[in-house]
Design an enzyme around this catalytic site. Structure first.
Site, mmCIF file in Angstrom:
data_model
loop_
_atom_site.group_PDB
_atom_site.id
_atom_site.type_symbol
_atom_site.label_atom_id
_atom_site.label_comp_id
_atom_site.label_asym_id
_atom_site.label_seq_id
_atom_site.Cartn_x
_atom_site.Cartn_y
_atom_site.Cartn_z
ATOM 1 N N CYS A 173 35.635 30.078 32.652
ATOM 2 C CA CYS A 173 35.807 31.595 32.289
ATOM 3 C C CYS A 173 37.186 32.023 31.916
ATOM 4 O O CYS A 173 37.552 31.738 30.701
ATOM 5 C CB CYS A 173 35.443 32.417 33.515
ATOM 6 S SG CYS A 173 34.910 34.200 33.001
ATOM 7 N N HIS B 131 30.252 30.332 35.515
ATOM 8 C CA HIS B 131 30.509 30.131 36.699
ATOM 9 C C HIS B 131 29.283 29.515 37.485
ATOM 10 O O HIS B 131 28.034 29.503 37.017
ATOM 11 C CB HIS B 131 30.379 31.402 37.332
ATOM 12 C CG HIS B 131 31.641 32.396 36.805
ATOM 13 N ND1 HIS B 131 33.060 31.718 37.201
ATOM 14 C CD2 HIS B 131 31.741 33.222 36.060
ATOM 15 C CE1 HIS B 131 33.906 32.681 36.829
ATOM 16 N NE2 HIS B 131 33.319 33.568 35.897
#
Length: 485
Positions: free
Chosen positions: A329, A426
């Protein structure tokens, strides 16, 4: 319809744990229950089935209740992006960033959102199990409170107060908290739970008798300290390590000031073949097989911090010596050539030069990307699932697809030399085959696959067992409005 609230004498007293335990305990009895946290402040979040984000603790509580996570379970989420300000998320959607004073004025609006969500859950489930935030006795936060007694008073619900004896001073915590509440709030406290007790309960009994006599409130039970127990942390990084032997892969994670979703690393911390190190300020990155750049709520500021710590030079040295680097991310965004924040979403508007390890650039846009996804990892074509939570839109020739998603999109990149991998995904390590593929890529020869989901389920079941064995279940049934067993 019944609402029962768990409040704590301190942060990390065990509120999340007790709500999780009670949700699974009720589910075992065939009672439909929904978890609820009016206001959460955390950088660990999850994507819901209705396309919003909530605190990860509520997602785990939903699992305990046998439900898919929903934005109504955590209608107000605050994600700090500075020491004095936070992004405000209402019903799963970011609406603005506010400093503490501005949010204090906004709380009346936030309370409306809280009550709307609670009303919907109450209409759909016989029991709503509520988790408070911090402590109800934080005097400076009592005006306009929506997280603890302010909510309890608004919906007229009973409260259980939990305290952590492992911290010390448990009787002072309980009596002091009770003393700082108003008379009507004190009347809401229906009993105490003491958490994380080690030793002979007979030695604690005189204190329990004194507490009941002093306060006129019952002790509903004493929960023992659980060894080898894991439940995803709401905010604080869990650095506990079990003793491990044999060939170990060394993994280092730099802890950035606004690190987000560090629960990504729980499967690695629990893996019997991984030695995971969180590297804090002022510490050198130790020799490692794999360095992982984590998610970040303030990517440009955290990248500047990374450089101030001398970690950029350490990362380049690590790569020269054949180590592997993974960015997740915000960590992925740092791997590119440039990060632009033209709207000032995470601080002052501006641009930052990236680490330049992959050929792409990122622009932070107001519309946050929120998705639960499935696909296949470029390593070993391993199946993977996870979730995306990011404001960045990344474009460039270097984005060759670290993950090929089932919705037809590709995500992230693998460098030409195979040493640098980046993804927005994630939860990467929660998928057993994907975790094993990454560990083999990083240098572990014989990998034992670990079922992280089974580990989580095991510990949720252990919590429900503790409720049965150590709490006054008849009184709990009465408080939940479900009568006799």
């Amino acid at each position: 319809m019944t609402t029962l609230m768990v409040q704590g004498t301190t942060s990390d007293a065990g509120k999340s744990t007790l709500v999780t335990a009670l949700c699974r305990w009720l589910r075992r009895q065939g009672v439909a229950v929904a978890p609820f946290k009016p206001q959460n402040m955390a950088l660990n979040s999850a994507v819901t089935e209705d396309g919003g984000e909530i605190g990860r603790a509520q997602a785990v509580q939903a699992q305990a209740a046998g439900l898919a996570p929903h934005t109504d379970m955590n209608p107000v989420l605050l994600k700090p992006n500075s020491d004095i300000g936070a992004q405000v998320i209402i019903h799963g959607r970011a609406i603005d960033s506010m400093d503490a004073a501005a949010y204090h004025d906004y709380k009346r609006v936030a309370m409306d959102a809280v009550l709307q969500s609670h009303q919907r859950l109450s209409a759909a489930y016989p029991v709503v199990m509520v988790e408070g935030a911090g402590s109800p006795a934080e005097i400076n936060l009592r005006a306009g409170d929506i997280a603890n007694m302010g909510f309890a008073e608004a919906v007229d619900c009973p409260v259980i107060l939990i305290a952590d004896i492992d911290k010390g001073g448990v009787f002072a915590h309980l009596v002091g908290t009770l003393a700082l509440l108003s008379e009507s709030e004190q009347a809401r406290i229906q009993g105490f739970v003491i958490n994380r007790f080690r030793g002979d309960i007979a030695l604690l009994q005189p204190g329990l008798d004194w507490l009941e006599q002093r306060t006129g409130k019952p002790v509903l039970g004493v929960l023992p300290y659980l060894m080898d127990f894991h439940l995803e942390a709401e905010d604080a990084i869990d650095q506990r390590q079990a003793t491990k032997t044999g060939e170990l892969l060394k993994v280092a994670v730099p802890v950035l000031p606004r690190i987000s979703n560090h629960t990504d690393f729980d499967p690695l911390r629990l893996h019997p073949q991984v030695e995971l190190s969180f590297v804090g300020p002022g510490q050198a990155i130790p020799p490692a097989d794999l360095i992982i750049l984590p998610g970040s709520k303030s990517v440009r500021a955290d990248l500047a911090f990374l450089r101030e710590q001398g970690w950029e030079a350490a990362i380049h040295r690590h790569l020269r010596y054949g180590g592997k680097l993974l960015g997740i991310c915000g960590g992925l965004q740092m791997l590119g050539t440039r990060i632009d924040d033209p709207h000032g979403l995470e601080g002052a508007p501006g641009s930052s030069q990236g680490l330049g390890l992959l050929e792409f650039a990122t622009v932070l846009e107001p519309e946050k990307q929120l998705r639960n996804v499935r696909g296949r990892l470029c390593l070993e074509d391993a199946p993977v699932s996870g979730y995306e939570i990011h404001a960045g839109v990344s474009t460039g020739a270097g984005l060759n697809g670290a993950v090929h998603l089932d919705d037809g999109r590709s995500d992230g990149a693998l460098s030409a030399d195979g040493r640098v991998l980046g993804t927005y995904l994630h939860g990467l390590f929660e998928s057993g085959p994907a975790c094993s593929a990454v560990l083999r890529w990083a240098g572990l020869r014989e990998v034992r696959t670990v079922d992280y989901q089974a580990l989580r389920e095991r510990d949720i079941e252990r919590l429900a067992d503790l409720v049965e064995a150590h709490l006054d279940t008849q009184r709990l049934r009465e408080l939940c409005g479900v009568g006799h067993a």
